[in-house]
Design an enzyme around this catalytic site. Structure first.
Site, PDB file in Angstrom:
ATOM      1  CG  ASP A 134      27.475 -40.542 -44.748  1.00 25.59           C
ATOM      2  OD1 ASP A 134      28.494 -40.606 -45.431  1.00 25.59           O
ATOM      3  OD2 ASP A 134      27.084 -41.466 -44.020  1.00 25.59           O
ATOM      4  CG  PHE A 141      28.545 -42.017 -36.406  1.00 24.59           C
ATOM      5  CD1 PHE A 141      29.690 -41.268 -36.191  1.00 24.59           C
ATOM      6  CD2 PHE A 141      28.697 -43.383 -36.572  1.00 24.59           C
ATOM      7  CE1 PHE A 141      30.942 -41.854 -36.143  1.00 24.59           C
ATOM      8  CE2 PHE A 141      29.942 -43.993 -36.528  1.00 24.59           C
ATOM      9  CZ  PHE A 141      31.068 -43.220 -36.317  1.00 24.59           C
ATOM     10  CB  SER A 142      24.394 -41.053 -40.596  1.00 27.16           C
ATOM     11  OG  SER A 142      25.520 -40.959 -41.433  1.00 27.16           O
ATOM     12  NE  ARG A 153      27.126 -47.457 -38.410  1.00 28.08           N
ATOM     13  CZ  ARG A 153      27.518 -48.724 -38.381  1.00 28.08           C
ATOM     14  NH1 ARG A 153      27.343 -49.436 -37.292  1.00 28.08           N
ATOM     15  NH2 ARG A 153      28.065 -49.280 -39.438  1.00 28.08           N
ATOM     16  CG  ASP A 154      23.720 -44.877 -39.731  1.00 28.48           C
ATOM     17  OD1 ASP A 154      24.416 -44.042 -39.139  1.00 28.48           O
ATOM     18  OD2 ASP A 154      24.194 -45.834 -40.364  1.00 28.48           O
ATOM     19  CD  GLU A 191      27.867 -48.390 -42.446  1.00 29.50           C
ATOM     20  OE1 GLU A 191      28.822 -48.860 -41.826  1.00 29.50           O
ATOM     21  OE2 GLU A 191      27.979 -47.483 -43.296  1.00 29.50           O
TER      22      GLU A 191
END
Length: 544
Positions: free
Chosen positions: A309, A366-367, A438-439, A486
């Site tokens: 990503d 993570f993102s 998340r993200d 997401e």
């Protein structure tokens, strides 16, 4: 000469005995079948799980070879008798069920029994050692229920008190809410979970040369030095007696002139000296870099490793900054990753910079996103120019150091145009909201004078938080975005021809709403739009 003859024979016999003593005894490797183990119930199916990239849940890293016992996977059987899990997209992903595996009886001949284990920590899910019809040792999965990606790690039973006794091993999956994965049950003279191979360097060259052998176990390397934050990453490291498939590198600029210690969580018995690692002055293949026959020239590609990503997209001081999820040490898909970093003046010609963010004890990186704190609301500015700030998910449970933590959102900042990054001392800035939330995507909402963060919750549901200073957040409203998953993107745009009229755009996975945002709640004003491009995923707008 008789005494010399006896001495030589004695040395030979002693060496042979030592070699025999050090040779591991494999109880099970679960590569192709259960090999004499008794299967009870449905949880483990009729054969080991053999996927190169497993269904969820499965060990993204830490296993050895291609097979493991998976208490969440009951393999379907294809018409020709093959395990359907080997047939690519046609596999049965598995289901929560109960059952057990029972080993043949064996004699305890070594002081330690080592095994790889992953999965949720649950009282009804365990691997057990049975002697004289009773359990003398047991171990559950290492992850909490909120950990989102499992890694198999070594656990060890000290069985010196039971040497010479007959024993069996029972792997029990007795819950429909958890799962258990086991691989490589081995008798050994070595306690694998205590083994820490290490090597010390005096850093007088800018790069650490790392040999990769595909198909080997992902091991965890730790780089540490006084005054420099430690780095941890996974790599399929070639041992000193193996020919590497290729080489990668680690930039050691931050360690220049310092003592560096490299530690591995485990190496095969007898190959624990890390002698294959080298300090080098130039990158491997530097003269031919970006001239390789198959390397893309228009689309960005990293110098080494695998990228995913795009994250943290920011325009600042004449440069586009693109960060990206990066597996820098091979082409596989390990759990522990980092954020790579590249800059461009025109979105075509890119210069890759050193890794910006490494995973830590809070979890895998993570993102996330990037912003420019123009008004220094965070108080993190140290020079004349505003700081660049990155937000990312700390995905707990993805490494041994992060187990027991909850998934959260963290921050890093730079005061030199993104060249050096410091993690915020108060991380996580947003503690766990719910499960695997998340993200983060952040923007400045001028009318309310606050920062706004969008986070993915679950099942196409998102939540919005606000903050005056980026250092904490207050949860506001939630919203549904049908078709989304997401990686939300949340930004504001002026209406064409009406620059004073601002609309908000909320998108994810190629689906978006246009609407209004009052500083707390987003209200769609038009029907949901699905972008016409197929498979659009993790799209993100540039901040600023």
């Amino acid at each position: 000469m008789n005494w010399i003859y006896k001495l030589v024979l004695g040395v030979i016999f002693a060496a042979t005995a030592a070699a025999a003593a050090s040779e591991d005894i494999v109880i099970a490797d679960f590569e192709k079948s259960y090999d004499g183990w008794r299967v009870e119930g449905e949880a483990f199916g009729s054969a080991p799980c053999l996927l190169a990239r497993p269904p969820w849940p499965g060990p993204y890293s830490g296993h050895i070879g291609s097979g493991w016992a998976n208490g969440f996977h009951a393999p379907a059987v294809a018409p020709d008798g093959r395990d359907a899990a080997l047939m690519g997209s046609t596999f049965q992903a598995g289901k929560a069920s109960v059952g057990s595996l029972v080993s043949p009886v064996f004699e305890i001949q070594k002081p330690f029994i080592n095994f790889l284990i992953g999965g949720v920590r649950h009282e009804k899910e365990s691997v057990q050692l049975w002697i004289d019809n009773q359990v003398v040792a047991s171990e559950t999965g290492p992850n909490s229920a909120t950990d989102i990606i499992p890694r198999l790690d070594w656990r060890t039973w000290d069985v010196r008190a039971h040497k010479g006794k007959k024993a069996s091993i029972r792997i029990v999956a007795d819950s429909t809410s958890a799962y258990l994965m086991i691989d490589q049950i081995i008798q050994s003279d070595v306690n694998y979970s205590k083994e820490t191979p290490r090597r010390d360097f005096s850093v007088d060259k800018p790069y650490l040369h790392l040999p990769v052998k595909q198909g080997s176990r992902f091991i965890l390397l730790k780089l540490s030095s006084e005054g420099v934050p430690s780095r941890k990453f996974e790599i399929q490291l070639a041992e000193n007696n193996q020919k590497p498939d290729f080489w990668v590198y680690e930039d050691l600029t931050a360690y220049e002139g310092k003592k560096l210690t490299v530690e591995a969580d485990w190496l095969p018995n007898g190959t624990n000296d890390l002698s294959a690692l080298l300090l080098i002055s130039r990158l491997p293949g530097e003269d031919n870099l970006y001239k390789e026959e198959l390397r893309p020239q228009l689309h960005f590609s990293s110098i080494r490793g695998r990228l995913a990503d795009p994250v943290g997209l920011v325009w600042y001081d004449g440069e586009y900054h693109m960060f990206f999820e990066h597996w820098a040490y091979g082409v596989g898909t390990p759990v522990i990753r980092s954020w790579g970093h590249a800059v461009s003046g025109d979105l075509v010609h890119w210069k890759e910079l050193p890794t910006a963010i490494y995973s830590d004890e809070l979890g895998t990186v993570f993102s996330g996103c990037g912003v420019i704190d123009e008004q220094n609301t965070s108080g993190l500015q140290t020079g004349k120019k505003p700081p660049m700030i990155l937000f990312y998910t700390s995905a707990a449970g993805s490494s041994p150091a992060s187990r027991g933590n909850l998934v959260s959102q963290s921050m890093a900042y730079s005061n030199d145009r993104g060249r050096r990054w410091t993690k915020f001392h108060g991380n996580p800035v947003i503690p766990n909201v719910k499960g695997g939330t998340r993200d983060p995507k952040v923007f400045w909402h001028k009318p309310s004078g606050r920062w706004v963060m969008a986070l993915y919750l679950q099942s196409a549901t998102y939540t919005i938080l606000t903050s005056p200073n980026l250092l904490s957040g207050t949860r506001g409203s939630d919203l549904k975005l049908p078709g989304g998953m997401e990686n939300p993107d949340f930004s504001e745009l002026p209406i064409e021809g009406k620059p004073s009229e601002i609309k908000s755009v909320f998108s994810a996975n190629g689906h978006y709403y246009i609407g209004s945002f009052d500083g707390q709640q987003f209200l769609p004003e038009e029907p949901l739009v699905a972008m016409p491009w197929n498979n659009l995923y993790a799209e993100q707008t540039f901040f600023n």
